[in-house]
Scaffold this active site. Structure first.
Site, short mmCIF file in Angstrom:
data_model
loop_
_atom_site.label_atom_id
_atom_site.label_comp_id
_atom_site.label_asym_id
_atom_site.label_seq_id
_atom_site.Cartn_x
_atom_site.Cartn_y
_atom_site.Cartn_z
N HIS A 58 -6.34 8.07 0.82
CA HIS A 58 -5.19 8.60 1.56
C HIS A 58 -5.62 9.34 2.82
O HIS A 58 -4.90 9.40 3.79
CB HIS A 58 -4.29 9.44 0.65
N GLU A 72 1.89 -2.78 -7.67
CA GLU A 72 0.57 -2.19 -7.42
C GLU A 72 -0.24 -2.00 -8.69
O GLU A 72 -1.31 -1.44 -8.66
CB GLU A 72 0.70 -0.88 -6.64
N ASP A 104 -3.49 0.17 -4.27
CA ASP A 104 -3.64 0.43 -5.69
C ASP A 104 -3.85 -0.85 -6.48
O ASP A 104 -4.55 -0.85 -7.49
CB ASP A 104 -2.41 1.19 -6.23
N CYS A 160 2.90 -3.72 1.70
CA CYS A 160 2.90 -2.45 2.43
C CYS A 160 1.58 -1.71 2.26
O CYS A 160 1.41 -0.61 2.78
CB CYS A 160 4.07 -1.57 2.01
C1 PEP Z 1 -0.51 1.00 -2.07
O1 PEP Z 1 -0.94 1.40 -3.16
O2 PEP Z 1 -0.91 -0.05 -1.52
C2 PEP Z 1 0.51 1.79 -1.34
C3 PEP Z 1 1.09 1.30 -0.27
O3 PEP Z 1 0.78 3.04 -1.79
P1 PEP Z 1 -0.19 4.30 -1.58
O4 PEP Z 1 -1.26 3.89 -0.61
O5 PEP Z 1 0.64 5.43 -1.06
O6 PEP Z 1 -0.70 4.54 -2.95
MG MG Z 2 0.06 2.99 -4.19
#
Ligand code: PEP
Ligand code: MG
Length: 569
Positions: free
Chosen positions: A195, A436, A460, A507
């Site tokens: 993140h 995910e 994920d 996404c």
């Molecule tokens: C993902 O897991 O690809 C996602 C878009 O969510 P995050 O990165 O916030 O876990």
């Molecule tokens: Mg995620």
């Protein structure tokens, strides 16, 4: 010159001075103060230093007679350190000349002094480095008790660029650092889809993570070159290297500027397939840059960032204001608000101790379903925002159909609350799930039937499919978006969505990785959601691609045993 190699986490180049953040230093805010406030900031620090020193002296005076003798001596040493010009005068210079806030000036100078002690050959003096740390922590506490001061002031253009150097930066720390507009981030830990990396990308600043030793080698004030393209950090490079990087920076800026020419061009492949391009955002104000980059909607609003770095939870009104502002900015375009995805590396301030494996623990929808009142407040806020435009609700970390049913029931009950209150919401609010977790991707059919849309979270999905912690640099080389298992799960989800007549988007960070655009088109993907910084690069690739030819090639590649060779697409 020293060069360190890590993972390129956010694109671009930066040259700036190192600001080294120790773990304790991250607890305090770092920002620049307005020039007219420097003297009052100096006074604030001087007062805190004096208060802390008096405290140590008082404690030494009032020690009970049976206390160890050393304790009194130690408190005297602490008081002396706080009277030393190294700590009383030098930070004031940083405040006056660099406009650092008091906490930042103190921690920066403290780090320097601590290192000087640590490097001494005399053992007694070497040990004083931990005393420096202790006294600084005490002064920081005193400062924290002082009244809040002005909001962060962004660097003006003339201020020198600063590069944050840290062992690790949690997403919550990134939120704190965001206001100060640093030129780049470099860390020892972190993977390319951690993140931290995602937030750096959203800020449009280069980042290199997983460097292992950058905290050890970079000193406060060193000149750093951050190459976010190659994943390299250079410490104190020669003038010739600096000149080379100045050219690369200029070239990169020119390339970005040229890309804006396609901002309003519809993303259509050479064979006429219309592709949807939406934006990922973490904060409401990012909707403006999403629109400026040509986003057709918000494909992912990570609502958890509203909840981080605070002692309380944002109430329904505050959330409603945030969601509604995005919906209004997007002016009728779809806004996909993901319900709270807290847990794992994104934690709330009052969360209890980390469980043994937070990525597999009470994260996201599991967390929300266990806290019905909090979940209901968020759902009501999202529904109320839907009265101002086109809102879609996205549920994170779904693995079971019973979770979908529980969430749909919670949404219905939130609607009833609003009916009882006479508050408006849109007649139709689509509900979708993140794909995910491998389980949902494998058994996708009932989810595709029941829900209105699906959004593949590849960050994920890769983590859980390959059992690779997305934030752990020691296994980052095994975090492979091209692994056949990952690609088959993506393909399976896209195909199931097509059969059920439900839109599917990606996404996760794969959607914004321009080297993977042709592969995703070949898998049949027609909806991409990414940070707006990445959107024009991806659009350029789409405009050059022949979707049907790619589908044939990718289908053939998926049937082979070896990993897909991107160069062959
Ligand atoms: C993902 O897991 O690809 C996602 C878009 O969510 P995050 O990165 O916030 O876990
Ligand atoms: Mg995620």
């Amino acid at each position: 010159m020293l060069s360190l190699h890590g993972l390129a986490a956010s694109r671009g180049y930066a040259v700036g001075r190192a600001v080294v953040l120790g773990a304790a230093a991250l607890e305090v805010s770092h920002y620049r103060i307005a020039p007219e406030d420097t003297e009052s900031e100096c006074a604030r620090l001087a007062e805190a230093l004096e208060r802390a020193r008096d405290e140590f002296l008082r404690l030494a005076d009032q020690l009970p007679p049976d206390s160890p003798r050393e304790l009194g001596a130690l408190l005297q040493v602490h008081a002396m350190l706080l009277a030393d010009p190294m700590l009383t005068q030098e930070p004031l210079v940083l405040i006056r000349e660099k406009h650092y806030n008091a906490e930042w000036a103190l921690t920066a100078q403290g780090q320097l002094v601590g290192e000087q002690f640590a490097a001494m050959s005399d053992e007694y003096l070497r040990e004083r480095s931990s005393d420096v740390r202790h006294v600084i922590e005490r002064v920081l506490q005193v400062l924290a008790g002082a009244p809040e001061i002005s909001t962060p002031v962004a660097n003006d253009d003339s201020a020198e660029a600063l590069v944050v150097v840290a062992h690790d930066i949690s997403p919550a720390d990134m939120v704190k650092l965001r206001g100060a507009q640093f030129a780049a981030f470099v860390t020892d830990l972190g993977g390319a889809t951690s993140h931290t990396a995602i937030v750096a990308r959203s800020m449009g600043v280069p980042a290199v993570v997983g460097l292992n030793h950058v905290c050890q080698f970079a000193q406060e004030g060193d000149i750093l070159v951050v190459d976010g393209e190659a994943g390299v950090v250079l410490i104190n490079p020669s003038p010739a290297v600096l000149a080379e990087y100045a050219q690369r920076q200029a070239g990169y800026a020119a390339e970005r500027a040229a890309l804006t020419l396609i901002k309003d061009t519809p993303p259509v492949t050479l064979d006429g397939i219309r592709i949807g391009l939406q934006a990922n955002i973490e904060w409401p104000e990012e909707a403006v840059s999403a629109l400026a980059a040509g986003a057709e909607g918000i494909g992912l609003f990570r609502s958890e960032f509203l909840f981080m770095n605070r002692a309380d939870l944002p109430d329904e009104e505050e959330q409603y204001a945030a969601y509604a502002s995005v919906v209004r900015t997007m002016d009728g375009r779809p806004v996909t608000i993901r319900t709270l995805d807290i847990g794992s590396d994104k934690t709330l301030d009052d969360d209890a101790a980390v469980t043994t494996n937070p990525a597999l623990g009470e994260r996201a929808v599991r967390y929300c379903l266990a806290r019905p009142d909090m979940f209901a407040a968020q759902l009501r806020a999202i529904l109320r925002a839907s009265a101002h435009g086109h809102v879609r609700i996205l549920l994170p970390m779904i693995a079971h159909m019973h979770e979908v049913h529980a969430c749909l029931a919670a949404i219905d009950s939130a609607k009833q609350d609003l009916d009882a209150r006479g508050q408006a919401y849109a007649e139709r609010v689509e509900v979708g799930a993140m794909v995910e977790i491998p389980a949902i991707a494998i058994a996708i059919e009932p989810f595709a039937e029941t829900l209105d849309f699906l959004s593949i979270g590849t960050n994920d999905l890769i983590q859980y499919t390959l059992a690779i912690d997305r934030a752990d640099p020691t296994v980052a080389r095994l975090y492979d978006p091209l692994h056949p298992a990952v690609l088959r799960l993506i393909a399976h989800t896209i195909n199931a969505g097509a059969r059920a007549g439900k839109p599917v988007s990606v996404c996760g960070e794969m959607a914004g990785d321009v080297s993977l655009t042709r592969l995703l088109l070949g898998l049949g993907l027609t909806n991409f959601s990414m940070h707006s910084q990445q959107m024009l690069d991806v659009k350029r690739e789409i405009l050059r691609a022949h979707s049907n030819a790619l589908r044939t090639r990718v289908a053939a590649a998926l049937n082979r045993a070896e990993a897909v060779d991107l160069a062959s697409l």
